[in-house]
Design an enzyme around this catalytic site. Structure first.
Site, PDB file in Angstrom:
ATOM      1  N   GLY A  28      -2.115  -1.256  11.434  1.00 56.90           N
ATOM      2  CA  GLY A  28      -0.694  -1.550  11.511  1.00 56.90           C
ATOM      3  C   GLY A  28       0.148  -0.362  11.105  1.00 56.90           C
ATOM      4  O   GLY A  28      -0.345   0.625  10.570  1.00 56.90           O
ATOM      5  N   GLY A  30       4.263   0.410   9.512  1.00 56.81           N
ATOM      6  CA  GLY A  30       5.503  -0.164   8.999  1.00 56.81           C
ATOM      7  C   GLY A  30       6.402   0.904   8.431  1.00 56.81           C
ATOM      8  O   GLY A  30       6.171   2.104   8.623  1.00 56.81           O
ATOM      9  N   GLY A  33       4.416   3.295   5.976  1.00 58.07           N
ATOM     10  CA  GLY A  33       3.320   4.114   6.460  1.00 58.07           C
ATOM     11  C   GLY A  33       2.477   3.418   7.497  1.00 58.07           C
ATOM     12  O   GLY A  33       2.845   2.382   8.043  1.00 58.07           O
ATOM     13  N   VAL A  35      -1.474   1.948   8.362  1.00 55.26           N
ATOM     14  CA  VAL A  35      -2.727   1.478   7.784  1.00 55.26           C
ATOM     15  C   VAL A  35      -3.819   1.652   8.831  1.00 55.26           C
ATOM     16  O   VAL A  35      -3.679   1.209   9.973  1.00 55.26           O
ATOM     17  CB  VAL A  35      -2.631   0.004   7.342  1.00 55.26           C
ATOM     18  CG1 VAL A  35      -3.953  -0.444   6.714  1.00 55.26           C
ATOM     19  CG2 VAL A  35      -1.484  -0.194   6.354  1.00 55.26           C
ATOM     20  N   LYS A  49      -4.042   3.298   3.688  1.00 53.61           N
ATOM     21  CA  LYS A  49      -2.600   3.293   3.975  1.00 53.61           C
ATOM     22  C   LYS A  49      -2.058   4.687   3.693  1.00 53.61           C
ATOM     23  O   LYS A  49      -2.070   5.145   2.550  1.00 53.61           O
ATOM     24  CB  LYS A  49      -1.868   2.266   3.126  1.00 53.61           C
ATOM     25  CG  LYS A  49      -0.382   2.195   3.460  1.00 53.61           C
ATOM     26  CD  LYS A  49       0.292   1.066   2.723  1.00 53.61           C
ATOM     27  CE  LYS A  49       1.696   0.846   3.225  1.00 53.61           C
ATOM     28  NZ  LYS A  49       2.292  -0.349   2.604  1.00 53.61           N
ATOM     29  N   ASP A 143       7.173  -7.069   0.403  1.00 53.80           N
ATOM     30  CA  ASP A 143       7.153  -7.438   1.819  1.00 53.80           C
ATOM     31  C   ASP A 143       6.199  -8.610   2.050  1.00 53.80           C
ATOM     32  O   ASP A 143       5.308  -8.536   2.881  1.00 53.80           O
ATOM     33  CB  ASP A 143       6.747  -6.217   2.664  1.00 53.80           C
ATOM     34  CG  ASP A 143       7.096  -6.375   4.131  1.00 53.80           C
ATOM     35  OD1 ASP A 143       7.918  -7.250   4.474  1.00 53.80           O
ATOM     36  OD2 ASP A 143       6.537  -5.628   4.945  1.00 53.80           O
TER      37      ASP A 143
END
Length: 157
Positions: A28, A30, A33, A35, A49, A143
């Site tokens: 992912g 975001g 950063g 991952v 991450k 989050d």
């Protein structure tokens, strides 16, 4: 570990290795950063991450990140993916956690529908315990949402 096809492919500008970690694919991306799914030289699967370069260049953010990682190492391992390593003093900044091979709460609900009864109660108790433990370690999860709640096989019936 989940099939590598479950991860997005590395992009051309992505590193293929960070220290002892061979990056396998993207999990992912975001605001903080990216991952990556990765493995160690001993084939242990981990999540790495990597902090975005613009944030890593901000000294205030870097100090905060160091404090958060230090605090996260104190969280009981049944509550979150345990921190196994981190690079906090040189770029790129990153934190390495145990890989949780399970769906997100968002994906599970999208696939099977809303949780009900005992499954919902088990999730609620587990999340309350996890939040209590991370707050006790001075970590604030900024989050918390279904896409960020990973479900492991432990405790599933």
């Amino acid at each position: 570990m989940a099939d590598h096809a479950a991860f997005a492919a590395l992009q051309p500008h992505d590193p293929t290795r960070l220290g002892p970690y061979r990056l396998l694919g993207r999990i992912g991306h975001g605001g903080m950063g990216t991952v990556f799914a990765a493995e160690t030289d001993t084939s242990q699967h981990v999540a790495v991450k990597v902090i975005n370069a613009d944030l890593a260049g901000d000294e205030r953010f870097t100090r905060h990140f160091r404090r958060e990682v230090t605090a996260a190492r104190r969280v009981r391992p049944f509550c979150t993916a345990p921190v196994v390593d981190a690079q906090l003093d040189e770029h790129p900044l990153f934190v390495v956690t145990e890989f949780i091979d399970g769906p997100t709460l968002h994906d599970l609900v999208a696939r099977t529908g809303p949780l009900r009864g005992g499954a919902l109660e088990q999730l609620a108790v587990g999340m309350a315990a996890a939040l209590t433990a991370i707050h006790a370690a001075q970590v604030v999860h900024r989050d918390l949402k279904p896409a960020n709640v990973l479900l492991s096989e432990v405790g599933r019936g």
